[in-house]
Each structure stands twice: as structure tokens, then as C-alpha cells.
Design a protein around this motif. Structure first.
Motif, short mmCIF file in Angstrom:
data_model
loop_
_atom_site.label_atom_id
_atom_site.label_comp_id
_atom_site.label_asym_id
_atom_site.label_seq_id
_atom_site.Cartn_x
_atom_site.Cartn_y
_atom_site.Cartn_z
N ASP A 1 0.18 2.06 -3.48
CA ASP A 1 0.18 0.93 -2.57
C ASP A 1 -0.81 -0.09 -3.11
OD1 ASP A 1 0.81 -0.68 -0.49
OD2 ASP A 1 0.10 0.67 1.08
N GLY A 2 -1.02 -1.18 -2.37
CA GLY A 2 -1.85 -2.27 -2.89
C GLY A 2 -3.20 -1.83 -3.41
N TRP B 1 -4.90 0.76 -1.12
CA TRP B 1 -4.42 0.87 0.26
C TRP B 1 -3.65 2.16 0.48
CZ3 TRP B 1 -5.01 -2.53 4.41
CH2 TRP B 1 -5.75 -3.68 4.11
N PRO C 1 -13.61 -1.17 10.20
CA PRO C 1 -13.38 -0.95 8.77
C PRO C 1 -14.48 -1.55 7.90
CG PRO C 1 -11.32 -1.52 9.80
CD PRO C 1 -12.36 -1.59 10.88
N ARG D 1 -15.57 -3.22 4.59
CA ARG D 1 -14.84 -4.07 3.67
C ARG D 1 -15.42 -4.08 2.26
NH1 ARG D 1 -12.38 -5.98 0.50
NH2 ARG D 1 -11.45 -8.06 0.30
N TYR E 1 0.21 -7.36 -4.84
CA TYR E 1 0.45 -8.33 -3.78
C TYR E 1 -0.60 -8.17 -2.67
CZ TYR E 1 2.88 -10.47 0.19
OH TYR E 1 3.21 -11.23 1.28
N THR E 2 -1.23 -9.28 -2.27
CA THR E 2 -2.34 -9.18 -1.32
C THR E 2 -1.94 -9.57 0.11
OG1 THR E 2 -2.99 -11.38 -2.08
CG2 THR E 2 -4.20 -9.50 -2.97
N PHE E 3 -0.65 -9.57 0.37
CA PHE E 3 -0.18 -9.77 1.75
C PHE E 3 -0.50 -11.16 2.28
CE2 PHE E 3 1.44 -5.77 1.75
CZ PHE E 3 1.79 -5.30 3.00
N GLU E 4 -0.54 -12.11 1.40
CA GLU E 4 -0.81 -13.45 1.88
C GLU E 4 0.36 -14.02 2.68
OE1 GLU E 4 0.42 -13.70 -2.48
OE2 GLU E 4 -0.90 -12.48 -1.28
N GLU E 5 1.55 -13.47 2.45
CA GLU E 5 2.69 -13.92 3.23
C GLU E 5 3.17 -12.86 4.19
OE1 GLU E 5 4.81 -17.03 0.17
OE2 GLU E 5 5.50 -14.99 0.26
N GLN F 1 1.28 -20.75 2.08
CA GLN F 1 1.43 -19.70 3.05
C GLN F 1 0.16 -19.22 3.72
OE1 GLN F 1 2.02 -19.05 -0.18
NE2 GLN F 1 4.24 -19.01 -0.48
N PHE G 1 -6.44 -11.81 4.79
CA PHE G 1 -5.21 -11.08 4.50
C PHE G 1 -5.41 -9.59 4.72
CE2 PHE G 1 -5.04 -14.50 1.11
CZ PHE G 1 -4.46 -15.41 1.98
N GLU G 2 -6.59 -9.10 4.34
CA GLU G 2 -6.83 -7.66 4.47
C GLU G 2 -6.84 -7.25 5.93
OE1 GLU G 2 -7.62 -8.91 0.71
OE2 GLU G 2 -8.80 -9.58 2.41
N ARG H 1 -5.23 -8.64 8.36
CA ARG H 1 -3.86 -8.62 8.86
C ARG H 1 -3.11 -7.41 8.34
NH1 ARG H 1 -1.38 -13.93 7.26
NH2 ARG H 1 -3.34 -14.93 6.87
N ARG H 2 -3.36 -7.11 7.08
CA ARG H 2 -2.65 -5.98 6.49
C ARG H 2 -3.05 -4.69 7.17
NH1 ARG H 2 -2.42 -5.25 0.02
NH2 ARG H 2 -0.87 -3.60 -0.12
N PHE I 1 -6.08 -5.20 11.85
CA PHE I 1 -7.37 -5.26 12.53
C PHE I 1 -7.41 -6.50 13.41
CE2 PHE I 1 -11.79 -6.72 12.59
CZ PHE I 1 -12.39 -5.61 13.14
#
Lengths: 344, 642
Positions: free
Chosen positions: A22-23, A41, A104, A106, A308-312, B615, B629-630, B632-633, B636
Motif C-alpha cells: 500500500d502507499g 500504509w 495518530p 505523524r 500516490y498520496t491520495f491528493e484526489e 485537486q 491528505f494523510e 483524509r486517507r 482522521f
């Protein structure tokens, strides 16, 4: 100087086998060897030998691992979304929980100068831990330092610690006296901070935002010091009169030359000369967003996490991969302005 | 003293006498004194007496023993009789018949033996029964029932006791049979319940007691087992009731939905078995798997499917109504710009977040409001249409007038001529039309207290613009005419000087510039028919400028051209990509650039004023909250608003 041991790599570098499933949240080279520590991740922390392209060890966590760092070449620390800070020893495969946050965790850093582990969490605190003591959070916690907002990024140089939080706050601490921040600042960029990294020479730090911009800041608050600071745009795409702007996720400084690489959601890695305000090089585009960057201790290798960092949000994306590429001098050596060409 | 047999006594007498004689002789020989002799004789006699006495005692003793034995035997017999609950009749019997003691004893012993035997028999009998009782008890109450009370009691061997015990045994046997029946009943009930609920009977039974599953053999009928069976049955009954209720709920929902959507009968028949039980009571539902988990899930899925169908139909309805609303608005030229609120509502319906029936109501309301609005505008709109048509004709006419070949013989020439004629009259009427329209609009606006908006623009401003334009045109034309006059004079003068006259027509053509015909609408709307936007006119006149070959009138022309470009101040000039720009100046609208000094920033890419953040729609998450982004992923979310 000996030639690089690695075979000539294609395109973006040699892809590491057995990447996380995963990421990738962060990756780091060791200070002693070409070991690469990768946090993901998929709830694991993995240790690779980047030169040999071998997975040497893997540690499972209770939740996604958001950051990792080395202690020495045999052990490391991790920050996880299950609120724990863990320590693990590679040779024996042992691991234990160093401590916990309320939310969490970070970021995690280990300070050789202070001999302490420093973690930043979304519970709006910074905690310092002493890993030499016995196990157990009550024994290892040295102190808890409240932050104005959730911690997004940390960086250490010498005795200085820079903390970047949500709401664009930046706190600068002296590790020898953590009771108060040395400086309370605000990011000079107008958008959310993504990453902060201190210069290896300890004079300041670079800060990147989600709006394709990087700010170069200095600790010296005098007029002379602050006159040097500036910001520049990067990781943007211009099409038909419109700019598309990408978050800059990662910054990594070359240990020897002091130049730095940035990685953005546009999939590019750029190398910059901060002093001469020039871009030195741009590597060919990676399959997806750059999540993390790390130079090896001798600056000959650059590890790139193409993940991919989930920006979208949650959308289909390229598979997560780690590339390790050889670094050529021409890509990272500073280019002062009006000097004759350096001897070959 | 018993009489010894005479022969023996005679013998003894002689022996006794001879012995005495012998003794006497000895004594004579010895010379024992008389006293001594007498003493010895006395001793002898005493000793003999002693012996006799001893024998007598012995005999007495054995007599006593015999008596004792008899008495013992009697006693024992009596004891046995009492233990066995029989009257001690026999004892007296022998006493009378017997002669001597030995005879008595001899007679009594066999009787004793018999009694003993009988006692033993009885005892065995009892033991047997007791054993049976114990067995049953173990079966029935295996848990610590006090079995000690059932021990065979030595002292209670009577027939009555045997009867008692036998009776007990029977009761116990009955009880056992009872319990067995009960257990079988329970098992039967359990079986039927399991059948209905689709559960595994064997598994349920083995949960209660693994032994019960074995066919044949002894079934465990302890209280414990029975209790467990009853509780298992109770549990299953509860489950059955729950499921039944659930199923009945689902069935009624299903009926409602069928009703609402007029489901065809064939479809309904598929679930006949569900709906027929809608009012059944617990014990009426007995078909296998009628209440199994799978079956209920199947019905649930069907209900879900029907509801989704209903929802989608509702959505369709909403969309239909929406398009109706749009149509009404369009026809009345009520197009509202960026009606974001309703857009959100439509989107919400699409995603299923909002209740379609609610939105439907809103749309209905809007539709009726729009209809009313449209009606009130009808009159005005007609006039506007007329006016716009006239303007079109006007612009056509202008175009036509510029067409050089309009008088040449061609296909549609005569039609064009006719049209031109009509257009001219129409054009002359336009001012009056505009005037009337303005008056009416003002009156309308006053009455309604609202501006009259036509396709997003205020009508009055449209009219104003048009009038202004017209005036300007008039001025232009006037100037133009003056120009020409001047020209003519000049040419005449020239001719006088040089003897040639350049053709006036040529220049005229070049000088005519395109007016933006028709009314201009302040916010320029796309898709306007006879519109040319300001920038375009700039471009075309630009082109004109280019095609212009410098004649002596260039100065005048430039003047004209300057006035033809009433570019609105501060309107954006579309930048071509090849425009060079200094980064600093360009980005004056792009907030921060370099901090501190204004040093030129890195020459990286060409800059343009518009930037779109890729975006990084931070507005996605809970409002007012910024998330990385983290965060949201990881899902949290901050609980309290910071």
C-alpha cells in the motif's frame, strides 16, 4: 573516487523488489550503510539493502505507519496511525512500544545530539522519549509539548528542531530547552504546509506547501538574516494559459553539496541549488506522485517513493514503487553564477 | 444319680472291692495306723466324691448348654419371624412335642435353618427390588440423589415392606416412562422448530446433551436435561417469534411498495408464501425453512430492491420536473445565473443523500412560481421579441447595404430587395418600439418592485445600450458624411491641381468599420446570435488596421479606429501565450511572491495570471476544517471544532 557499484539504471532508477503493498509514507537511508527504511500504509516497516535490492526485515504494526527513522544501523523507530511509537531491532526482530499519543503519530525523528526520540502527532502535541530507559511509556516519556495545531512535519539539525503544523504554524525549538519554542513563526506560504526540512548547515529550513511552492527560511531573525529568505514556485504545469499546481510532498537535502531535491504530486523530482536560486536538474517523470525522497549518506543514491498520496481521494492509481537511482554529480552539484566551467 | 449298667457296676464293685482288699493288704504290710488308714480311706472317698461331683457338674453344664442352644435357636427363629413380620407360631409347637432336650434341639435346628433360608430369600427379593430402584434412580436423577435411604434394611423384611418397595419401584418406573415421554415430546417440538427456522436439529440436540443424539439406548431423562430442553425450546420459540415479526414487517413494507409502484401480479406471486403469512400467529407457521435466515435475507433483498426502484423512479420524476422548470424559465428568458442552491439539491438527489419527495415538493413550488412569473412577463416578452427581431433585420440591412452585389441580377436578388424594403420600414419604427418598451418596462418594474431580467441581463440596460449605440452610429454616419464632403472637396481641389480623381468608393469601403450590431448586453453571454464581443471587435478592427494600406487618410482613419474601440476599462485582455512578462509585475494579482526583497524569482516557467490548484480542494472535508491528505486517507476527523 570509485565508480558507483550499481549497474546503470534505466529511467527512474532501479525498482526495489518486494515493495510495500500500500502507499509509502516515508523512506530513509541509514547514516551508516545503504540500508533503507520504508514505512507504509500497509502497516509495515521494511528494511531493505538498497544496493543489493534485498528485503532484510519487516515489522507489522497495529495500523498504517506514517513515519520511520533509524536509531543506529541495527534499530529504528516508527510512528503509527494506531497512536503508538514503536522501536524495533532488526537483527533480533524484536520490537516494543516506546510510547503512545492520543491520536495518530505523524512524524518521528531521532536526535543523536540529545539521544532522544521526538514524535509529532495529530493530537497537537510533540513528545520526547528516552529510548535508553526501560520499556513502558511512563518510563520513557521525557516531556510533552503542546502545539498550536496538528503536527504535519518535523525536521532536526544539530540541536534545532523545526515543527510544522496545520494552520501553517511553524515552531522552532532548541532541544536543550524544550519548555518554550525558540521561535513561533507562521509559514510564509499561504497554503497548507506539506513538508519541512532543515538545511544540513543548520542555518535555516525549507518549507513546501500544497500549492506548488517552496519557501527558504532562515533561523537568524535579524534583518540581514531575514533578507535572504525567498520562495519559489515549482511542480506546476502550464497548459493553455492555465497553471495546474501540485503539492510538494517531499524535500531531501544532499548530504555533501547542500543542494536539495523536491518531489511533488506531478510525479517529478527536481533538484535545486538554494543558494544560487537555480534548478539543477529534473528527473524523468515517475509513474505517480512522489511521496518521499532520501539521499544516501554519501549522496550517491537517491531513493524515490513513487506512491500516490491520495491528493484526489480514493481513486485508482499506479502501483506503489520505490526507485533507487544513482546520482550523478552534474545533477546535484551547485552551479555558482559567474564561474568558469569546473574542471572535468 | 443315673444308674450305671449292672454289668459294669458289678465289675466295678469287684474291682473296687479287690482294690480295697489290695489296699488293705498293702497297709497291713506297711503297717499303716488305723488313723492313717482311715484318713486315706476318707481321702479316697473324698476324691471319689470329688470326681463324681465334677462329672455331675459337667453333665449339668451340657444340659444347660443344650437348653441354651435351644433357647438361642428359638430366639433366632423369633427374631427372624419378627423381621419377616410373621407371628412366632412355630416356637411353641415344638416345645410341647419334644421330649428330651436333645430331641428338642434336633427338632428345632431344621426349622431354624428353614427360617434362615426364608429370611435370605426375602432379603434377596428385597435386594433385587432395591437394586432395580437404584438403577432407575440413577437414570432419572443422576445428580447426587441420596441413595442411602434405599438400602436394604435388615430389620425390615416383611411382606409389607416388599410390597412397599415394589410399589416404589413401579412409581419410579412410571416416572421414568413419563420423563422419557416428555423428552421425546420436547425433542419432537424442537425438531419442528428447527425445521421452520432452518436450523440443524442434530446440532441443537447435541448442544443440550450429546447423548440424546444416539438412536435407541437409554436417553438421559434427568431434570437437568429436561430443563435444558425446555429452555432450548423457549429460545427457539423466541427466535421464531422475532423472525416472524421481522418477516411480517418486511411483508407489509413489500405490500406498500407494490401498491405504490403498481407491481404486476406475476411478480407479486413470487412472494406469495411470505405475504400469506402476514397475519399468521406463531404456531401457524410450520413449513420447513419458512423462517430460515436465508429466506429472510432473500425477502429483505427483495424489499431493498423495490425501495431502490422506488427511489430511482423518484429521481426520474425529480429530473423530469427539473427539466420542466428549466424549460419554463428558458422560454420566459428567466435563466438564472448559477442557481447553486438548487444545483446542490439536484446533486444530493443524484447521490441519494436527500429525500426525493422533499426536493420534488420544492421543485413543484418553483415550477408554479416560474409559471406565474412567465405569465406576468408574457406581454413584455412579446414586445422584446419584436424588438430583437427588428434589430436583427437592422443588422441584416446594414450587411446588405454593404454588399456591393446587391443590385446585380442574381437568384434571390428580388427577394432581398423586398426584404430590404421591409427592413427599412421596420428600422424606422425601432426607436418608437424602444421608447414604448422602455416605458412599459419601467411601469412593469415599478409594479413588481423588481427588475425585468432578460437572459440574465436587465432589460432597461439593454435598451439603454442599444439607444446609446444607435446614437453613436448616427454620429458616426454624420461624421462620415461630413468626411466624404470634405473628401470630395479635397479631390476636387486635387483634381484641379493634378487632374485626376481617385474613386471615392474605394476609400469608403475601407473606412467602414464593423459596428457591433444589435444591443450589447453588459455581461456578455455566450451564444448570443448577432453579438460580437468587444475583444473580437478589437481583433477585427485590428485586422482591419493591418489590411489598411497607408493612404493619405491614415491619420484620420487611426482617429476613427481609436473611437471604434470602446473597450471597457479594466476588462481583461486575453493574453496570448507568447507574451513576454516579468514575473513580478504579472503576478500582482497573485498575492505573495518573494518575501522581503523584490528580487527576481527563479526563471522557471512562463507565468499566466490564472492558477488552478490541482485537486487540493481542501473544502471537501467538514467545513472550516483544514485536513492533510494523510488525515483524509486515515479517516482522521477532529471531533470538536477547533
Amino acid at each position: 573516487m570509485s565508480a558507483a557499484v550499481l549497474p546503470t539504471s534505466s529511467g527512474g532508477g532501479r525498482e526495489l523488489s518486494n515493495p510495500p503493498s500500500d502507499g509509502i509514507s516515508n523512506l530513509r537511508f541509514s547514516n551508516h550503510s545503504d540500508h533503507l527504511l520504508v514505512s507504509s500504509w500497509d502497516k509495515t516497516v521494511r528494511l531493505y539493502d538498497a544496493s543489493a535490492n534485498v528485503l532484510k526485515g519487516e515489522f507489522m504494526h497495529g495500523g498504517p505507519v506514517l513515519d520511520c527513522c533509524f536509531h543506529d544501523d541495527f534499530s529504528g523507530f516508527s510512528a503509527s496511525a494506531d497512536n503508538t511509537v514503536r522501536r524495533f531491532v532488526f537483527g533480533t526482530g524484536k520490537e516494543d512500544i516506546l510510547g503512545r499519543h492520543e491520536a495518530p503519530v505523524r512524524c518521528v525523528e531521532y536526535s543523536y545530539a540529545a539521544g532522544q526520540v521526538i514524535t509529532g502527532s495529530w493530537d497537537k502535541t510533540l513528545k520526547c522519549w528516552d529510548p535508553r530507559g526501560a520499556s513502558g511509556p511512563d518510563r520513557t516519556l521525557v516531556g510533552t509539548y503542546p502545539q498550536p495545531e496538528r503536527v504535519y512535519s518535523l525536521s532536526l539539525v544539530g540541536h534545532r528542531l523545526v515543527v510544522a503544523t496545520a494552520g501553517r504554524h511553524v515552531n522552532v525549538y532548541d532541544l536543550r530547552n524544550m519548555s518554550q519554542p525558540e521561535q513561533r513563526r507562521e509559514s510564509s506560504l499561504k497554503y497548507q504546509t506539506r513538508c519541512v526540512r532543515c538545511y544540513p548547515n543548520g542555518t535555516g529550513f525549507a518549507l513546501s506547501s500544497v500549492e506548488g511552492r517552496v519557501a527558504m527560511e532562515f533561523f537568524d531573525l535579524s534583518e540581514a538574516g531575514q533578507s535572504k529568505k525567498y520562495a519559489f514556485k515549482c511542480h506546476r504545469k502550464s497548459e493553455a494559459g492555465k497553471d495546474t499546481v501540485y503539492p510538494v510532498n517531499a524535500i531531501a537535502f544532499h548530504p555533501i553539496y547542500g543542494t536539495f531535491a523536491t518531489g511533488g504530486c506531478d510525479g517529478y523530482v527536481n533538484v535545486w541549488d538554494g543558494n544560487n536560486k537555480k534548478r539543477l536538474y529534473q528527473y524523468s517523470k515517475y509513474p505517480t506522485s512522489i511521496a518521499a525522497l532520501s539521499f544516501s549518506r554519501d549522496g550517491r543514491l537517491l531513493a524515490v517513493a513513487s506512491s500516490y498520496t491520495f491528493e484526489e481521494g480514493d481513486t485508482p492509481h499506479e502501483p506503489d514503487a520505490i526507485f533507487v537511482r544513482n546520482v550523478n554529480e552534474v545533477e546535484v552539484k551547485p552551479k555558482p553564477k559567474a564561474l568558469p566551467a569546473p574542471p572535468p | 444319680m443315673a444308674k450305671l449298667p449292672s454289668q459294669q457296676s458289678l465289675q466295678m464293685e469287684s474291682t473296687h472291692g479287690s482294690l480295697l482288699h489290695e489296699l488293705k493288704i498293702i497297709w497291713d504290710e506297711v503297717g499303716e495306723s488305723e488313723a492313717e488308714r482311715n484318713k486315706m480311706l476318707l481321702e479316697l472317698e473324698q476324691e471319689c466324691l470329688e470326681l463324681y461331683r465334677r462329672k455331675v457338674d459337667q453333665a449339668n453344664r451340657s444340659k444347660a448348654q443344650l437348653r441354651q442352644a435351644i433357647a438361642d435357636a428359638e430366639a433366632e427363629i423369633a427374631a427372624i419371624c419378627s423381621a419377616m413380620g410373621e407371628p412366632p407360631v412355630h416356637v411353641w409347637q415344638w416345645n410341647q412335642n419334644a421330649g428330651s432336650l436333645k430331641e428338642e434341639l434336633k427338632a428345632i435346628i431344621p426349622h431354624l435353618e428353614e427360617m434362615k433360608k426364608r429370611k435370605n430369600d426375602r432379603k434377596n427379593q428385597i435386594l433385587e427390588v432395591v437394586e432395580q430402584i437404584r438403577e432407575i434412580l440413577i437414570e432419572i436423577r443422576p445428580t447426587g440423589y441420596d441413595l442411602s435411604t434405599v438400602a436394604a434394611d435388615e430389620s425390615a423384611l416383611s411382606v409389607r415392606r416388599v410390597e412397599e418397595l415394589r410399589g416404589q419401584l413401579q412409581l419410579l418406573q412410571e416416572e421414568k416412562a413419563d420423563r422419557l415421554r416428555k423428552v421425546m415430546d420436547h425433542l419432537h417440538t424442537l425438531n419442528s422448530l428447527c425445521l421452520v427456522l432452518g436450523k440443524d436439529f442434530k446440532q441443537m440436540v447435541s448442544e443440550v446433551d450429546p447423548n440424546l443424539n444416539e438412536t435407541g439406548g437409554c436417553k438421559n431423562t434427568s431434570d437437568d436435561t429436561i430443563e435444558r430442553l425446555t429452555s432450548a425450546i423457549q429460545r427457539l420459540r423466541d427466535i421464531k417469534r422475532q423472525r416472524m415479526e421481522k418477516l411480517q414487517d418486511l411483508a407489509s413494507t413489500m405490500l406498500e411498495l407494490w401498491n405504490l409502484m403498481d407491481t404486476p401480479t406475476e411478480e407479486q406471486l413470487n412472494f406469495q408464501n411470505v405475504t400469506c403469512n402476514i397475519a399468521a400467529s406463531e404456531h401457524e407457521i410450520t413449513e420447513p425453512d419458512a423462517l430460515s435466515v436465508d429466506f429472510i435475507k432473500h425477502v429483505e433483498a427483495e424489499v431493498l430492491r423495490l425501495e431502490e426502484l422506488k427511489n430511482s423512479k423518484m429521481k426520474e420524476l425529480v429530473l423530469r420536473k427539473k427539466s420542466e422548470l428549466e424549460e419554463i424559465r428558458r422560454r420566459a428568458h428567466l435563466v438564472a445565473e448559477g442557481d447553486t442552491e438548487t444545483e446542490f439539491a439536484y446533486e444530493a438527489v443524484e447521490t441519494g443523500d436527500a429525500d426525493p419527495s422533499l426536493i420534488l415538493g420544492q421543485i413543484e413550488f418553483q415550477v408554479s412560481a416560474a409559471k406565474e412569473e412567465a405569465f406576468s412577463r408574457k406581454d413584455m416578452l412579446e414586445r422584446v421579441e419584436k424588438w430583437l427581431a427588428a434589430c436583427e433585420e437592422e443588422s441584416w440591412l446594414e450587411e446588405y447595404n454593404r454588399d456591393e452585389s446587391r443590385y446585380s441580377a442574381g437568384r434571390g436578388t428580388h427577394l432581398a430587395l423586398k426584404r430590404a424594403e421591409k427592413a427599412r420600414t421596420l428600422v424606422s419604427k425601432i426607436p418608437a418600439m424602444v421608447e414604448a418598451l422602455s416605458v412599459k418596462t419601467t411601469a412593469w418594474e415599478k409594479e413588481r418592485g423588481n427588475e425585468f431580467i432578460y437572459d440574465g441581463v436587465r432589460l432597461l440596460s439593454m435598451l439603454e445600450d442599444y439607444t446609446t449605440m444607435r446614437q453613436e452610429k448616427e454620429q458616426e454616419r454624420k461624421r462620415h458624411r461630413d468626411q466624404r464632403r470634405l473628401q470630395g472637396q479635397l479631390i476636387a481641389a486635387q483634381e484641379a491641381l493634378f487632374g485626376s480623381k481617385p474613386s471615392p468608393l474605394k476609400n469608403m469601403k475601407k473606412v467602414t468599420r464593423t459596428f457591433s450590431s444589435g444591443p450589447s448586453r453588459r455581461p456578455s453571454t455566450p451564444g448570443a446570435t448577432s453579438q460580437s464581443d468587444m475583444p473580437q471587435s478589437a481583433k477585427s478592427s485590428h485586422a482591419h488596421r493591418k489590411s489598411d494600406d497607408g493612404s493619405g487618410l491614415s491619420a484620420v482613419r487611426r482617429d476613427l479606429d481609436a473611437t471604434t474601440m470602446p473597450r471597457k476599462p479594466f476588462s481583461p485582455v486575453v493574453s496570448d501565450s507568447n507574451m513576454p512578462s516579468t514575473p513580478t509585475k504579472r503576478n500582482s494579482d497573485n498575492a505573495e511572491e518573494e518575501i522581503g526583497t523584490r528580487k527576481s524569482c527563479m526563471k522557471i516557467e512562463a507565468n499566466a495570471p490564472v492558477s488552478v490548484i490541482c485537486q487540493a480542494e481542501v473544502i471537501d472535508m467538514p467545513k472550516d476544517m483544514e485536513y492533510s491528505f494523510e488525515e483524509r486517507r486515515a479517516g482522521f476527523v477532529i471531533k470538536s471544532s477547533s
